[in-house]
Design an enzyme around this catalytic site. Structure first.
Site, short mmCIF file in Angstrom:
data_model
loop_
_atom_site.label_atom_id
_atom_site.label_comp_id
_atom_site.label_asym_id
_atom_site.label_seq_id
_atom_site.Cartn_x
_atom_site.Cartn_y
_atom_site.Cartn_z
CG ASP A 60 -25.57 9.37 -44.09
OD1 ASP A 60 -26.13 8.27 -44.18
OD2 ASP A 60 -25.94 10.23 -43.27
CG ASP A 79 -17.05 13.40 -35.56
OD1 ASP A 79 -17.39 13.17 -36.74
OD2 ASP A 79 -17.52 14.34 -34.90
N GLY A 106 -12.94 13.99 -41.34
CA GLY A 106 -13.17 12.55 -41.24
C GLY A 106 -12.24 11.68 -42.07
CG PHE A 119 -23.58 7.68 -36.13
CD1 PHE A 119 -23.91 8.62 -37.11
CD2 PHE A 119 -22.49 7.91 -35.30
CE1 PHE A 119 -23.15 9.77 -37.25
CE2 PHE A 119 -21.74 9.07 -35.44
CZ PHE A 119 -22.07 10.00 -36.41
CB VAL A 120 -19.61 3.56 -38.15
CG1 VAL A 120 -20.55 2.41 -38.44
CG2 VAL A 120 -19.42 4.41 -39.40
P1 IMP Z 1 -23.67 13.04 -46.53
O1 IMP Z 1 -23.56 14.42 -47.09
O2 IMP Z 1 -25.02 12.80 -45.92
O3 IMP Z 1 -23.31 11.96 -47.52
O4 IMP Z 1 -22.73 12.99 -45.28
C1 IMP Z 1 -21.40 12.66 -45.33
C2 IMP Z 1 -20.72 13.09 -44.06
O5 IMP Z 1 -21.53 12.85 -42.89
C3 IMP Z 1 -19.46 12.28 -43.84
O6 IMP Z 1 -18.37 12.91 -44.44
C4 IMP Z 1 -19.36 12.24 -42.34
O7 IMP Z 1 -18.65 13.38 -41.89
C5 IMP Z 1 -20.77 12.33 -41.84
N1 IMP Z 1 -21.29 11.00 -41.46
C6 IMP Z 1 -22.29 10.33 -42.07
N2 IMP Z 1 -22.53 9.15 -41.47
C7 IMP Z 1 -21.63 9.05 -40.47
C8 IMP Z 1 -21.35 8.03 -39.47
O8 IMP Z 1 -21.97 6.95 -39.39
N3 IMP Z 1 -20.34 8.32 -38.60
C9 IMP Z 1 -19.63 9.48 -38.64
N4 IMP Z 1 -19.84 10.44 -39.55
C10 IMP Z 1 -20.86 10.24 -40.46
#
Ligand code: IMP
Length: 192
Positions: A115, A172, A57, A165-166
Site C-alpha cells: 500500500d 482481512d 495476510g 480496500f480489498v
Molecule cells: P503498507 O505498509 O502501507 O504498504 O501496508 C501494507 C499492509 O497493509 C499489508 O500487508 C496489509 O496487511 C495492509 N493492507 C493495505 N491495504 C489493504 C487492503 O486493501 N486490504 C487488506 N489489507 C491491506
C-alpha cells in the site's frame, strides 16, 4: 440483517480464484527460472531460495506460491504491525521475528499487498542489516497509486490502479474475510 454468508458481503470480485491460481503459477515459474537458470542466485553456498511470509495476510498466497515452485525452497514467517496514532507516520514494529538466520541467503519476501510501502521498506532494511546474499520482494497485489515512499518490488501479481480496500485470499477487514478464496471489495454496510 447481518449475513453470516461471507460471499454475500462482497460487493464485487476483483480477482477470481482461477485468475489468482493462474497468476500465482506464472509468478512461481518466473521466480524459479530467475533463481535457477536466470542468474539471480547470489548464495555462495548454493542453498535454496529462502521465502519469508509476512503474517498474517500473505499466508494463503505464500502457501500456494511455494507449492507451485518445483524446486527446493525453505521458508520462515515474520509478523509486523503498524504503530497506532500518535507515532511517526509509517512506523512499523516487529511482532514476531524469523526463527532462522538469513545471513548469506537469497531471501524473497512474500507480501499480500503493498500500500504505502512503509512495511516492505522497513523489512527490506531490517533484512539487509542481517547480511543476506540478496533480498527481493514479491507481492500478490500492488496498490501503486497509494505509494508514499519509493520501494523496489520485484514480482507483482496484480496492480490495483484505482484505490480500493480489498479482502479475501488472506487479506482481512477487522480480521475477517481471510478465508475467502478470491479477492473482492466489501459492501459498504460491512465497513464500519
Ligand atoms: P503498507 O505498509 O502501507 O504498504 O501496508 C501494507 C499492509 O497493509 C499489508 O500487508 C496489509 O496487511 C495492509 N493492507 C493495505 N491495504 C489493504 C487492503 O486493501 N486490504 C487488506 N489489507 C491491506
Amino acid at each position: 440483517m447481518v449475513s453470516i454468508d461471507l460471499a454475500a458481503r462482497i460487493e464485487r470480485v476483483l480477482f477470481t480464484e482461477e485468475a489468482i491460481a493462474r497468476r500465482t503459477h506464472e509468478l512461481a515459474a518466473q521466480i524459479t527460472a530467475d533463481y535457477t537458470t536466470g542468474g539471480f542466485a547470489r548464495d555462495a553456498a548454493g542453498r535454496p531460495l529462502f521465502l519469508v511470509c509476512i503474517l498474517r495476510g500473505a499466508l494463503v498466497f505464500m502457501a500456494d506460491l511455494a507449492r507451485a515452485m518445483p524446486v527446493p525452497v525453505e521458508y520462515d514467517l515474520i509478523s509486523v504491525s503498524s504503530y497506532g496514532n500518535g507515532t511517526a507516520p509509517g512506523a512499523v514494529r516487529l511482532v514476531k521475528d524469523l526463527q532462522r538466520p538469513i545471513e548469506g541467503r537469497d531471501v524473497l519476501i512474500v507480501e499480500d499487498i503493498i500500500d504505502t510501502g512503509y512495511t516492505i521498506e522497513y523489512l527490506r532494511r531490517n533484512f539487509e542489516a542481517r547480511d543476506p546474499a540478496s533480498v527481493r520482494v514479491c507481492t500478490l497485489v500492488d496498490k501503486v497509486a497509494r505509494r508514499e515512499i519509493q520501494t523496489q518490488v520485484d514480482y507483482i501479481g496484480f496492480e490495483l490502479e484505482k484505490d480500493a480496500f480489498v479482502v479475501g485470499y488472506g487479506m482481512d477487514y477487522a480480521e475477517l474475510y481471510r478465508n475467502l478464496p478470491y479477492i473482492g471489495v466489501l459492501k459498504p454496510e460491512y465497513i464500519r
